[in-house]
Design a protein around this motif. Structure first.
Motif, PDB file in Angstrom:
ATOM      1  N   ARG A   1       0.843  -1.204   0.000  1.00 28.31           N
ATOM      2  CA  ARG A   1       0.000   0.000   0.000  1.00 28.31           C
ATOM      3  C   ARG A   1       0.877   1.253   0.000  1.00 28.31           C
ATOM      4  O   ARG A   1       0.598   2.214  -0.725  1.00 28.31           O
ATOM      5  CB  ARG A   1      -0.906  -0.004   1.240  1.00 28.31           C
ATOM      6  CG  ARG A   1      -2.032  -1.012   1.162  1.00 28.31           C
ATOM      7  CD  ARG A   1      -2.773  -1.129   2.487  1.00 28.31           C
ATOM      8  NE  ARG A   1      -3.847  -2.096   2.364  1.00 28.31           N
ATOM      9  CZ  ARG A   1      -5.062  -1.800   1.915  1.00 28.31           C
ATOM     10  NH1 ARG A   1      -5.363  -0.560   1.590  1.00 28.31           N
ATOM     11  NH2 ARG A   1      -5.977  -2.742   1.801  1.00 28.31           N
TER      12      ARG A   1
ATOM     13  N   ARG B   1       7.639  -7.515  -6.424  1.00 29.26           N
ATOM     14  CA  ARG B   1       7.637  -8.601  -5.444  1.00 29.26           C
ATOM     15  C   ARG B   1       9.049  -9.025  -5.098  1.00 29.26           C
ATOM     16  O   ARG B   1       9.376  -9.231  -3.937  1.00 29.26           O
ATOM     17  CB  ARG B   1       6.823  -9.801  -5.956  1.00 29.26           C
ATOM     18  CG  ARG B   1       5.379  -9.461  -6.277  1.00 29.26           C
ATOM     19  CD  ARG B   1       4.488 -10.669  -6.209  1.00 29.26           C
ATOM     20  NE  ARG B   1       4.251 -11.069  -4.843  1.00 29.26           N
ATOM     21  CZ  ARG B   1       3.278 -10.579  -4.073  1.00 29.26           C
ATOM     22  NH1 ARG B   1       2.441  -9.687  -4.541  1.00 29.26           N
ATOM     23  NH2 ARG B   1       3.149 -10.986  -2.833  1.00 29.26           N
TER      24      ARG B   1
ATOM     25  N   ARG C   1      -0.005 -12.353   1.964  1.00 31.38           N
ATOM     26  CA  ARG C   1      -0.655 -13.255   1.021  1.00 31.38           C
ATOM     27  C   ARG C   1       0.237 -14.450   0.675  1.00 31.38           C
ATOM     28  O   ARG C   1      -0.252 -15.518   0.347  1.00 31.38           O
ATOM     29  CB  ARG C   1      -0.957 -12.527  -0.299  1.00 31.38           C
ATOM     30  CG  ARG C   1      -1.893 -11.359  -0.195  1.00 31.38           C
ATOM     31  CD  ARG C   1      -3.311 -11.847   0.101  1.00 31.38           C
ATOM     32  NE  ARG C   1      -4.277 -10.780  -0.113  1.00 31.38           N
ATOM     33  CZ  ARG C   1      -4.433  -9.718   0.658  1.00 31.38           C
ATOM     34  NH1 ARG C   1      -3.671  -9.580   1.725  1.00 31.38           N
ATOM     35  NH2 ARG C   1      -5.339  -8.812   0.393  1.00 31.38           N
ATOM     36  N   ASP C   2       1.555 -14.211   0.727  1.00 34.01           N
ATOM     37  CA  ASP C   2       2.509 -15.226   0.276  1.00 34.01           C
ATOM     38  C   ASP C   2       3.596 -15.439   1.313  1.00 34.01           C
ATOM     39  O   ASP C   2       4.717 -15.792   0.982  1.00 34.01           O
ATOM     40  CB  ASP C   2       3.154 -14.768  -1.042  1.00 34.01           C
ATOM     41  CG  ASP C   2       3.889 -13.437  -0.885  1.00 34.01           C
ATOM     42  OD1 ASP C   2       3.605 -12.714   0.088  1.00 34.01           O
ATOM     43  OD2 ASP C   2       4.763 -13.143  -1.715  1.00 34.01           O
TER      44      ASP C   2
END
Ligand code: DC
Length: 225
Positions: free
Chosen positions: A40, A109, A130-131
């Motif tokens: 974000r 990422r 999330r990962d």
């Protein structure tokens, strides 16, 4: 090997992840690393720097120099971007959309991997994202994947937005959630998925207290706290 106990919490938006991760970290006295806040902040930083959310290579360079800092102690939960407090500015629906878009770029990422790993080595922590269990910390000793039904998730998201003074309607929230889910589940790099060795936990019919009580017991057992 991770130097401190670490709990990885993954799952889709609205599964209760942020609330659960914060409450669990507080219960155990662990630091909370909210990795969504990193994506974000990057989306907000890109907007401030005039970089498009579609420009992977330039976003990758921005990610490399992202001046993010998390408050500790009395400032727990506060997010800084350089000298600016961005704790609420990164929670608007617009920045949510931006975060989802910037997080789809492989350059972003891979650039943010080192930062997330470094931050999670600074003490006992709950790392939420999330990962985390699949990519960021595949050797985390405890991985939890939280889920909830789509209806429950949209209602929770809307309440969360309203509590922050952001006006939203349920059907818009649900549509935005579906759009973000689709992008998070189908992106080529690190899509949202449950790690093979994660504890799958459905929060739809449980109160926050019940969830935290259950997870604290799992953590104490698994991590020998
Ligand atoms: O958890 P959140 O809603 O604050 O996350 C914001 C966005 O960042 C969301 O679209 C998914 C993405 N994200 C990600 O891809 N990987 C993470 N580890 C954390 C968040």
């Amino acid at each position: 090997m991770l130097p401190y106990p670490v709990i990885a919490i993954d799952g889709p938006a609205g599964a209760g992840k942020s609330t659960v991760a914060r409450a669990l970290a507080r219960r155990l006295g662990f630091f909370l690393l909210d990795t969504g806040a990193i994506y974000r902040s990057l989306a907000l930083f890109a907007e401030q720097q005039g970089v498009s959310w579609a420009d992977g290579p330039r976003l990758g360079s921005l990610a490399e120099q992202l001046p993010i800092r998390f408050g500790r102690g009395d400032e727990d939960g506060v997010v800084y971007l350089a000298d600016q407090t961005v704790t609420t500015a990164i929670r608007t629906p617009e920045v949510s959309l931006g975060a989802s878009q910037v997080s789809a770029h492989p350059e972003v990422r891979s650039m943010l991997l080192g930062l997330q790993r470094q931050l999670s080595r600074s003490g006992p922590c709950v790392v939420e994202g999330r990962d985390i269990g699949t990519v960021v910390l595949p050797d985390a000793p405890l991985k939890i994947f939280l889920t909830a039904s789509p209806e429950v998730r949209a209602q929770r998201r809307q309440k969360e937005l309203e509590a922050r003074g952001v006006r939203a309607d349920v059907s818009d929230t649900r549509r935005e959630q579906e759009e973000r889910d689709r992008r998070d589940l189908t992106r080529a790099t690190a899509p949202l998925k449950c790690a093979d060795d994660a504890v799958l936990f459905d929060t739809s019919d449980r109160s926050l207290e019940q969830v935290i009580d259950d997870l604290a017991i799992i953590a104490q057992t698994r991590l020998s706290l």
